[in-house]
Enzyme design. Structure first.
Site, short mmCIF file in Angstrom:
data_model
loop_
_atom_site.label_atom_id
_atom_site.label_comp_id
_atom_site.label_asym_id
_atom_site.label_seq_id
_atom_site.Cartn_x
_atom_site.Cartn_y
_atom_site.Cartn_z
N HIS A 146 0.81 -54.83 45.61
CA HIS A 146 1.95 -54.69 44.78
C HIS A 146 2.42 -53.35 44.72
CE1 HIS A 146 4.69 -55.76 40.88
NE2 HIS A 146 4.88 -56.64 42.08
N LYS A 148 4.22 -49.57 44.98
CA LYS A 148 5.48 -49.15 45.70
C LYS A 148 5.66 -47.52 45.61
CE LYS A 148 7.42 -53.33 43.70
NZ LYS A 148 6.07 -53.43 43.06
N ASP A 153 6.99 -35.25 53.17
CA ASP A 153 6.78 -33.52 53.45
C ASP A 153 6.00 -32.94 52.46
OD1 ASP A 153 8.20 -33.78 56.00
OD2 ASP A 153 9.99 -32.95 54.91
N HIS A 316 13.67 -55.84 35.83
CA HIS A 316 12.35 -55.63 36.70
C HIS A 316 11.54 -54.62 36.25
CE1 HIS A 316 10.37 -55.23 40.90
NE2 HIS A 316 10.21 -56.75 40.36
N LYS A 318 8.89 -51.75 34.79
CA LYS A 318 7.58 -51.92 34.16
C LYS A 318 7.30 -50.74 33.46
CE LYS A 318 7.42 -53.93 38.74
NZ LYS A 318 7.92 -55.05 38.34
N ASP A 323 4.50 -44.65 20.79
CA ASP A 323 4.77 -43.65 19.68
C ASP A 323 5.76 -42.76 20.13
OD1 ASP A 323 3.04 -44.83 18.17
OD2 ASP A 323 1.38 -43.35 18.44
#
Length: 398
Positions: A146, A148, A153, A316, A318, A323
């Site tokens: 999952h 991404k 460079d 979508h 995450k 704090d």
């Protein structure tokens, strides 16, 4: 033997096989899974919450690449946005840039074979990772990569929630405006992404390729670190961070199916006076994910947590913020799939300026959302309750 009896026997055999396959596959996976933790390294950052600005910058960096490109997504579509990416990668490969393109074999299963072969014939090194395989076919089908991440460079590294498809630009009318959070990092922290890629390819049971990573010469001003997991350890990390909270916790996730441990930690936080806010989407992009969340949202509402549903489109992102001094943005959702099955990677940081910027976006997103109340979840129809029971039974696979 009647046709009905034959069907029942066949279904029973399939169920028994699936349970045995998953149980044995899970045991093998647990014995092999590990995590990658790296010491913080300094970097500089850009933060994206709109698909248009993210892809504009990402494609600009790809077009400017001089020697090295590594692009990895869970989903890449063969649509106008995906085809623009393919053209860039092929052009850079023709210019002598070393180009690697990695996708999850099932997440990107709709990529036509001719597209993959065309990339390869153009000099792009392609890897379709985590293919389902025997002897644990059902388990390996559910275990996905999952992550991404992209590296260009040795100068820039990307991590976050965006995949490649027109819906991530808000062009799917069913999902509406797409909200996601993604980071672009530069500086010494890019070396952590090199370590992640090397570690990931060592863990892979699929074919792999050798990579000579470019040197990272730029410095940075603030520390960042990566945490990568292979279907274990992410739940433990989240629980530990929640337990550390003194004043506030914010969780943003498209899928909130966390299991008992994390819910108990969040309930304890509420009881200790910590303000807990959770932002989830109003719309669903998969069947039953909304219903599967209800058994975990109800006890948190009862404990005093604030739950919001994002209304402008699909949420979508995450993100975990503790704090207002610690933040985590990456690929892991707050669900059982990310905790127990998927390969994930998150970026951890304490940058005051970056957290302030993300907090402003979160505040705006909360203003666009509706706060849930107990009656919203308790006063449901018989049909919705039935769907919820079924969703709870299959929640590990959602």
């Amino acid at each position: 033997m009647s046709v009905l009896m034959t069907i029942v026997i066949i279904l029973a055999i399939i169920v028994i096989w699936a349970i045995a396959d998953f149980t044995l596959g899970r045991k093998k996976h647990q014995s092999e899974s590990n995590k990658l933790t790296l010491s913080p390294e300094d970097g500089d950052w850009d933060f994206f919450s709109e698909g248009s600005t993210f892809f504009a910058q990402f494609f600009e960096d790809l077009r400017a690449a001089q020697s090295f490109i590594y692009v990895q997504f869970y989903i890449v579509r063969d649509d106008p946005l995906g085809r623009e990416l393919f053209q860039i990668l092929k052009k850079k490969a023709s210019e002598g840039v070393e180009v690697f393109f990695v996708v999850d074999a099932l997440g990107s299963h709709k990529l036509p074979k001719q597209v993959v072969e065309n990339l390869r014939s153009s000099g792009v090194k392609v890897l379709l990772i985590e293919r389902p395989k025997f002897p644990y076919l059902f388990y390996s089908y559910n275990r996905r990569n999952h992550r991404k991440v992209s590296v260009i460079d040795g100068r820039y590294a990307y991590i976050g929630g965006y995949n490649v498809g027109e819906e991530y630009l808000g062009k799917d009318p069913k999902l509406g405006h797409w909200r996601d959070y993604h980071l672009r990092l530069s500086g010494q922290v890019v070396r952590q992404f090199h370590s992640l890629i090397r570690w990931e390819l060592e863990q892979s049971t699929d074919e792999s390729f050798d990579i000579d990573f470019p040197d990272v010469s730029e410095t940075g001003s603030e520390p960042f670190e990566l945490l990568a997991t292979n279907g274990q350890h992410m739940e433990e990390f989240f629980v530990n961070k929640v337990n550390e909270a003194k004043s506030s916790i914010f969780i943003g996730t498209p899928y909130f199916i966390p299991g008992r441990k994390l819910v108990q930690a969040l309930k304890n936080a509420c009881q200790n006076g910590v303000k807990v806010k959770i932002l989830i989407p109003m719309r669903a992009d998969h069947l039953f994910v909304k219903e599967a969340a209800i058994p975990y949202l109800l006890p948190l509402l009862n404990a005093g947590a604030e739950i919001y549903r994002y209304y402008p489109g699909f949420y979508h992102a995450k993100v975990l913020m503790i704090d207002h001094s610690f933040c985590d943005i990456g690929t892991a959702n707050f669900d059982k799939r990310s905790f127990y099955l998927n390969n994930e990677v998150n970026c951890l940081f304490t940058s005051e300026t970056l957290i302030e910027k993300i907090s402003k976006v979160i505040d705006f997103d909360l203003q666009q959302s509706e706060q849930l109340s107990l009656p919203d979840l308790t006063q449901r129809s018989i049909l919705d309750r039935t769907k919820g029971l079924f969703a709870n039974m299959i929640s590990r696979f959602l």
